[in-house]
Design a protein around this motif. Structure first.
Motif, mmCIF file in Angstrom:
data_model
loop_
_atom_site.group_PDB
_atom_site.id
_atom_site.type_symbol
_atom_site.label_atom_id
_atom_site.label_comp_id
_atom_site.label_asym_id
_atom_site.label_seq_id
_atom_site.Cartn_x
_atom_site.Cartn_y
_atom_site.Cartn_z
ATOM 1 N N LEU A 60 0.825 -1.201 0.000
ATOM 2 C CA LEU A 60 0.000 0.000 0.000
ATOM 3 C C LEU A 60 0.862 1.255 0.000
ATOM 4 C CD1 LEU A 60 -2.675 -1.063 2.659
ATOM 5 C CD2 LEU A 60 -2.796 -1.302 0.161
ATOM 6 N N TYR A 61 0.243 2.365 -0.395
ATOM 7 C CA TYR A 61 0.917 3.664 -0.422
ATOM 8 C C TYR A 61 0.488 4.512 0.773
ATOM 9 C CZ TYR A 61 2.014 2.723 -5.355
ATOM 10 O OH TYR A 61 2.481 2.172 -6.534
ATOM 11 N N ARG A 62 1.374 5.425 1.171
ATOM 12 C CA ARG A 62 1.016 6.433 2.155
ATOM 13 C C ARG A 62 1.908 7.655 1.921
ATOM 14 N NH1 ARG A 62 -0.052 4.669 6.793
ATOM 15 N NH2 ARG A 62 0.217 6.605 7.959
ATOM 16 N N ASN A 63 1.598 8.742 2.578
ATOM 17 C CA ASN A 63 2.395 9.961 2.454
ATOM 18 C C ASN A 63 3.545 9.888 3.453
ATOM 19 O OD1 ASN A 63 0.686 11.298 0.468
ATOM 20 N ND2 ASN A 63 -0.825 11.447 2.115
ATOM 21 N N PHE A 64 4.721 9.615 2.927
ATOM 22 C CA PHE A 64 5.872 9.291 3.786
ATOM 23 C C PHE A 64 7.154 9.731 3.085
ATOM 24 C CE2 PHE A 64 9.370 6.367 4.695
ATOM 25 C CZ PHE A 64 9.392 6.337 6.084
ATOM 26 N N ALA A 65 8.148 10.082 3.870
ATOM 27 C CA ALA A 65 9.453 10.428 3.307
ATOM 28 C C ALA A 65 10.552 10.090 4.313
ATOM 29 C CB ALA A 65 9.518 11.910 2.937
ATOM 30 N N LEU A 66 11.735 9.821 3.790
ATOM 31 C CA LEU A 66 12.918 9.595 4.620
ATOM 32 C C LEU A 66 13.982 10.590 4.200
ATOM 33 C CD1 LEU A 66 14.411 7.915 6.780
ATOM 34 C CD2 LEU A 66 15.205 6.418 4.915
ATOM 35 N N LEU A 67 14.473 11.367 5.162
ATOM 36 C CA LEU A 67 15.471 12.396 4.915
ATOM 37 C C LEU A 67 16.816 11.999 5.516
ATOM 38 C CD1 LEU A 67 13.402 15.565 5.961
ATOM 39 C CD2 LEU A 67 13.340 14.334 3.782
ATOM 40 N N ARG A 68 17.869 12.328 4.794
ATOM 41 C CA ARG A 68 19.227 12.132 5.317
ATOM 42 C C ARG A 68 19.824 13.493 5.634
ATOM 43 N NH1 ARG A 68 24.531 11.932 3.209
ATOM 44 N NH2 ARG A 68 23.775 12.226 1.060
ATOM 45 N N ASN A 69 20.312 13.632 6.836
ATOM 46 C CA ASN A 69 20.950 14.869 7.285
ATOM 47 C C ASN A 69 22.398 14.862 6.797
ATOM 48 O OD1 ASN A 69 22.078 17.016 8.651
ATOM 49 N ND2 ASN A 69 21.315 16.421 10.673
ATOM 50 N N ARG A 70 22.701 15.691 5.814
ATOM 51 C CA ARG A 70 24.029 15.662 5.211
ATOM 52 C C ARG A 70 25.136 16.019 6.206
ATOM 53 N NH1 ARG A 70 23.938 15.030 -0.250
ATOM 54 N NH2 ARG A 70 22.002 15.510 -1.372
ATOM 55 N N ALA A 71 24.886 17.006 7.058
ATOM 56 C CA ALA A 71 25.907 17.432 8.013
ATOM 57 C C ALA A 71 26.287 16.318 8.975
ATOM 58 C CB ALA A 71 25.421 18.653 8.789
ATOM 59 N N ALA A 72 25.353 15.410 9.224
ATOM 60 C CA ALA A 72 25.594 14.343 10.194
ATOM 61 C C ALA A 72 26.118 13.064 9.551
ATOM 62 C CB ALA A 72 24.314 14.032 10.960
ATOM 63 N N THR A 73 26.142 13.006 8.227
ATOM 64 C CA THR A 73 26.474 11.736 7.580
ATOM 65 C C THR A 73 27.566 11.814 6.511
ATOM 66 O OG1 THR A 73 24.678 12.073 5.973
ATOM 67 C CG2 THR A 73 24.178 10.764 7.945
ATOM 68 N N GLU A 74 27.999 13.004 6.122
ATOM 69 C CA GLU A 74 28.926 13.102 4.995
ATOM 70 C C GLU A 74 30.355 13.404 5.411
ATOM 71 O OE1 GLU A 74 27.262 15.825 2.158
ATOM 72 O OE2 GLU A 74 25.832 14.328 1.434
ATOM 73 N N ASN A 75 30.913 12.548 6.243
ATOM 74 C CA ASN A 75 32.322 12.636 6.622
ATOM 75 C C ASN A 75 32.731 14.005 7.143
ATOM 76 O OD1 ASN A 75 32.824 9.959 5.744
ATOM 77 N ND2 ASN A 75 32.949 10.668 3.625
ATOM 78 N N ARG A 76 31.829 14.627 7.880
ATOM 79 C CA ARG A 76 32.161 15.925 8.468
ATOM 80 C C ARG A 76 32.576 15.777 9.920
ATOM 81 N NH1 ARG A 76 27.598 19.949 5.795
ATOM 82 N NH2 ARG A 76 27.536 18.927 3.765
ATOM 83 N N GLY A 77 32.698 14.526 10.317
ATOM 84 C CA GLY A 77 33.227 14.277 11.657
ATOM 85 C C GLY A 77 32.176 14.255 12.730
ATOM 86 N N TRP A 78 31.696 13.067 13.085
ATOM 87 C CA TRP A 78 30.737 12.945 14.196
ATOM 88 C C TRP A 78 31.311 13.532 15.466
ATOM 89 C CZ3 TRP A 78 25.801 11.124 13.684
ATOM 90 C CH2 TRP A 78 25.492 10.513 12.480
ATOM 91 N N GLY A 79 32.586 13.267 15.689
ATOM 92 C CA GLY A 79 33.173 13.741 16.940
ATOM 93 C C GLY A 79 33.335 15.229 17.009
ATOM 94 N N SER A 80 33.327 15.929 15.846
ATOM 95 C CA SER A 80 33.503 17.366 15.853
ATOM 96 C C SER A 80 32.253 18.099 16.314
ATOM 97 C CB SER A 80 33.875 17.861 14.443
ATOM 98 O OG SER A 80 32.814 17.623 13.549
ATOM 99 N N LEU A 81 31.136 17.381 16.337
ATOM 100 C CA LEU A 81 29.878 17.990 16.793
ATOM 101 C C LEU A 81 29.707 17.662 18.270
ATOM 102 C CD1 LEU A 81 27.655 17.081 13.742
ATOM 103 C CD2 LEU A 81 28.655 19.299 14.252
ATOM 104 N N ALA A 82 30.345 18.430 19.121
ATOM 105 C CA ALA A 82 30.381 18.072 20.555
ATOM 106 C C ALA A 82 29.072 18.343 21.226
ATOM 107 C CB ALA A 82 31.480 18.872 21.237
#
Length: 334
Positions: A312-334
């Motif tokens: 079945l269909y529904r109104n739904f979306a999945l978003l990716r947060n680029r700042a949190a996932t594109e090698n910008r350093g998880w540890g740099s976001l203290a």
């Protein structure tokens, strides 16, 4: 006591690992951990009072009317989007934190989809055994029913009786095209007034989440999105339900700011507005996946949900947060 076990530090304190030591808010965070914990402590006391005040007859009514929906829920496994939501539990970057859900209802819908996916991932060794799902529910009677169900299922999850936002953060006007929404807005404001505080910001400012599922009230979306962008900026993935109304502004923002957000998956259902009533035709609609995970998601949603059944269909979306996932350093976001 039925309400027992609901604490602002719940399972993360017991984990004692990296997840418990970090937050979802990028430094410098507008809300300190100490202030966030104080708000959550206030919420805990207030929520305990609200849960204890639920009339037995109302609780019995909710149990009886929702018992027939317990296996499925409003968002269930026959929707293709359920597979995408389950996939997000172990998507790249998601396991860096726990899972936060806004809008648990009685715990049989998206809460069950997320909890089962997390339980399977833990069993398979693809997710930390300390990782947990936290689902917020604003109505005390639904919370009590959902909490009992969760315990019976032995899911790696917790329900929290709380409002995501404060009463002052609601819009002043309902949707004039849908007259019934005036009642929705009034009831949502009343619920937030009962809780006295909103917990979405404090949770993100004191806990680490890798996935956030947004399925709250009809009029909580604007404020929730502001909070997500300001205080939950380290969350890697954000799933949106009811993107035609409740979370429409979130999807529109993501589309308009592709440097910040990638719309990894989007699905719409065919629907008509007749006499102020929205009629959805769940057997027809559109689906699209994009980006590096397109092949994986296309294969997921193309597979039958069960023998002889059409997804079945529904109104739904999945978003990716680029700042949190594109090698910008998880540890740099203290």
């Amino acid at each position: 006591m039925i309400f027992g076990g609901l604490a602002p530090i719940f399972f993360l304190a017991a984990a004692g690992g990296a997840i418990a030591q970090e937050t979802s808010c990028a430094a410098p965070c507008p809300l300190s951990r100490a202030d966030a914990e104080a708000i959550l402590a206030r919420q805990q006391a207030r929520s305990a009072t609200l849960a204890a005040a639920v009339p037995p007859k109302l609780l019995a009514k909710v149990k009886n009317t929702q018992q027939r929906r317990r296996v499925k829920g409003e968002f269930h496994d026959q929707f293709a989007a359920s597979k995408v939501l389950a996939w997000a539990v172990t998507a790249p970057g998601s396991a860096a934190g726990d899972i936060l859900e806004i809008g648990a209802s009685n715990g049989a819908g998206t809460t069950g989809i997320l909890a089962r996916a997390l339980k399977a991932a833990i069993a398979a060794g693809t997710s930390s055994e300390n990782r947990r799902l936290l689902s917020l529910e604003v109505r005390p009677e639904k919370f009590l029913v959902g909490e009992a169900f969760r315990k019976a299922q032995r899911w790696p999850s917790q329900l929290m009786l709380a409002s995501s936002i404060n009463e002052s953060q609601f819009p002043s006007q309902h949707d004039p095209q849908r007259p019934e929404s005036a009642t929705w807005l009034r009831r949502e404001r009343e619920s937030a007034r009962e809780h006295q505080v909103g917990v979405l910001g404090p949770l993100c400012a004191s806990r680490r989440y890798g996935l956030l599922n947004v399925d709250g009230g009809a009029f909580t979306g604007w404020a929730e999105w502001d909070i997500i962008r300001q205080l939950c900026s380290r969350v890697a993935w954000v799933a949106l339900d009811d993107t035609d109304f409740k979370t429409r502004m979130m999807l529109e923002y993501a589309r308009a700011h592709p440097a910040e957000w990638e719309v990894v998956y989007e699905e719409t259902v065919s629907q008509d507005l007749k006499g102020g009533k929205l009629i959805k035709h769940h057997r027809t609609g559109s689906r699209s996946a994009r980006g590096e995970h397109k092949a994986t998601l296309d294969a997921l949603v193309a597979a039958p949900v069960r023998a002889g059944a059409t997804p079945l269909y529904r109104n739904f979306a999945l978003l990716r947060n680029r700042a949190a996932t594109e090698n910008r350093g998880w540890g740099s976001l203290a």
